[in-house]
Design an enzyme around this catalytic site. Sequence first.
Site, PDB file in Angstrom:
ATOM      1  CD  GLU A  66      -8.555  -2.094   7.100  1.00 14.15           C
ATOM      2  OE1 GLU A  66      -9.380  -2.230   6.193  1.00 14.15           O
ATOM      3  OE2 GLU A  66      -7.358  -1.792   6.892  1.00 14.15           O
ATOM      4  CG  ASP A  80       1.963  -2.808  10.046  1.00 17.12           C
ATOM      5  OD1 ASP A  80       2.701  -2.048   9.398  1.00 17.12           O
ATOM      6  OD2 ASP A  80       1.274  -3.691   9.515  1.00 17.12           O
ATOM      7  N   GLY A 115       0.845  -1.203   0.000  1.00 14.01           N
ATOM      8  CA  GLY A 115       0.000   0.000   0.000  1.00 14.01           C
ATOM      9  C   GLY A 115       0.874   1.245   0.000  1.00 14.01           C
ATOM     10  CG  ASP A 134      -1.251  -0.366   7.955  1.00 15.15           C
ATOM     11  OD1 ASP A 134      -2.104   0.505   7.750  1.00 15.15           O
ATOM     12  OD2 ASP A 134      -1.243  -1.461   7.372  1.00 15.15           O
ATOM     13  CG  ASP A 193       3.616  -6.868   6.954  1.00 15.69           C
ATOM     14  OD1 ASP A 193       3.216  -6.349   5.887  1.00 15.69           O
ATOM     15  OD2 ASP A 193       2.848  -7.291   7.838  1.00 15.69           O
ATOM     16  NE  ARG A 249      -0.891  -4.931  -0.133  1.00 19.56           N
ATOM     17  CZ  ARG A 249      -1.690  -3.866   0.033  1.00 19.56           C
ATOM     18  NH1 ARG A 249      -2.607  -3.589  -0.868  1.00 19.56           N
ATOM     19  NH2 ARG A 249      -1.563  -3.100   1.085  1.00 19.56           N
ATOM     20  NE  ARG A 306      -4.253  -5.660   5.161  1.00 25.86           N
ATOM     21  CZ  ARG A 306      -3.721  -5.662   3.967  1.00 25.86           C
ATOM     22  NH1 ARG A 306      -4.404  -6.112   2.959  1.00 25.86           N
ATOM     23  NH2 ARG A 306      -2.488  -5.232   3.768  1.00 25.86           N
ATOM     24  CB  THR A 320       3.181   0.801   5.784  1.00 23.27           C
ATOM     25  OG1 THR A 320       1.841   0.523   6.243  1.00 23.27           O
ATOM     26  CG2 THR A 320       4.124   0.528   6.931  1.00 23.27           C
ATOM     27  CB  ALA A 362      16.161  10.583   0.480  1.00 22.81           C
TER      28      ALA A 362
HETATM   29  O1  F6P Z   1      -1.095  -1.752   4.499  1.00 28.91           O
HETATM   30  C1  F6P Z   1      -1.637  -0.529   4.196  1.00 28.91           C
HETATM   31  C2  F6P Z   1      -3.127  -0.588   4.046  1.00 28.91           C
HETATM   32  O2  F6P Z   1      -3.582   0.706   3.770  1.00 28.91           O
HETATM   33  C3  F6P Z   1      -3.903  -1.218   5.201  1.00 28.91           C
HETATM   34  O3  F6P Z   1      -4.117  -0.337   6.280  1.00 28.91           O
HETATM   35  C4  F6P Z   1      -5.172  -1.621   4.524  1.00 28.91           C
HETATM   36  O4  F6P Z   1      -5.789  -2.660   5.235  1.00 28.91           O
HETATM   37  C5  F6P Z   1      -4.696  -2.081   3.188  1.00 28.91           C
HETATM   38  O5  F6P Z   1      -3.483  -1.399   2.928  1.00 28.91           O
HETATM   39  C6  F6P Z   1      -5.664  -1.810   2.048  1.00 28.91           C
HETATM   40  O6  F6P Z   1      -5.106  -2.319   0.883  1.00 28.91           O
HETATM   41  P1  F6P Z   1      -5.665  -2.059  -0.583  1.00 28.91           P
HETATM   42  O7  F6P Z   1      -5.327  -0.654  -0.969  1.00 28.91           O
HETATM   43  O8  F6P Z   1      -4.969  -3.045  -1.431  1.00 28.91           O
HETATM   44  O9  F6P Z   1      -7.138  -2.226  -0.497  1.00 28.91           O
END
Ligand code: F6P
Length: 323
Positions: A223, A130, A11, A128, A103, A72, A172, A126, A22
């Site tokens: 979510e 995370d 994402g 997230d 990740d 992805r 997620r 990201t 950079a």
């Molecule tokens: O990992 C980043 C993220 O934005 C998550 O928070 C979310 O669950 C996911 O990507 C959504 O992915 P996509 O844009 O493929 O729907």
Amino acid sequence: MKKIGVFTSGGDSPGMNAAVRAVVRTGIYNNIEVYGIHRAYDGMIAGDIHRLESKDVSGIIQRGGTIIKSARSAAFRTKEGRKKAYESLKTAGIEGLVAIGGDGTFTGAKIFEAEYGIPSIGVPGTIDNDLFGTDNTIGYDTALNTVVEAVDKIRDTASSHDRLFFVEVMGRDAGFIALRSGIGVGAEAILVPETPTYIDTLIQKIEKGREQHKSSAIIMVAEGDDAGNAAEVARKVKEKFDFYDTKVTVLGHIQRGGSPSAADRVLASRLGVAAVEALLEGKTNQMVGVVNNQIAYTPYEKAIKHHNKLNENLLRLAEILST
Ligand code: F6P
């Protein structure tokens, strides 16, 4: 090392462009050619690899998204896909990689390094947050500001109509966005995947607020919460407690866009420079981060296990402040 590749994967997040800039400029500063691998691992497989000069990254520090695109890749999860990717890199003469993503990105880079010995350094990109080994990931701060701005607006209308709003934010399997933005907007409750959600306890909280004559309630829902997404949680609450007029708002991909905040631009710039320097020092298989304002390196393996990172103090603070 004379040629390196850079790609953005997973994402997208605001600040990825600043990181690419950079990386390119640090490469040039060190007399290295930098190649942009478009559409991440898919582009690596297809050989969609182009030299990036300083002018190519001019005027992008303030732009959201990523100029070299993101994806992805299902194909890179296969042995044949990775073989093709290796062949493309070999043809282009690329000897090291800067992988900007999360990740999934680092898992791919780790497997690739083990199979083909291509060194790589990860840059956490990201919204997230995370990843273990950095206080903030690139894009997290901007996403938080986007959420806070949006929920402030929701609060205005919620108060005017005495409404209960369930606001769903991204994450997620991580509650960082929900927790921090929830504190920022004064949410009445914050539901995150890292801790169990009990609908009865949530109802008691909302009920208490009603008794205290609160004119609105905002429930922030990550979510991936174990009780379900915002619509599901709202339905479960409504089944047992129907005093408020209830609404659900899903903020969705608005959280991933927009011009990066100052904090994200500076973070991305620091990490992009540090990633190239690390490759030149012979480091590999590690993510570069900023911990306590210092550059830190963490093996991919450890970086992707973020689960001990959610701040217990912030959870406690959210509990105290929502009473
Ligand atoms: O990992 C980043 C993220 O934005 C998550 O928070 C979310 O669950 C996911 O990507 C959504 O992915 P996509 O844009 O493929 O729907």
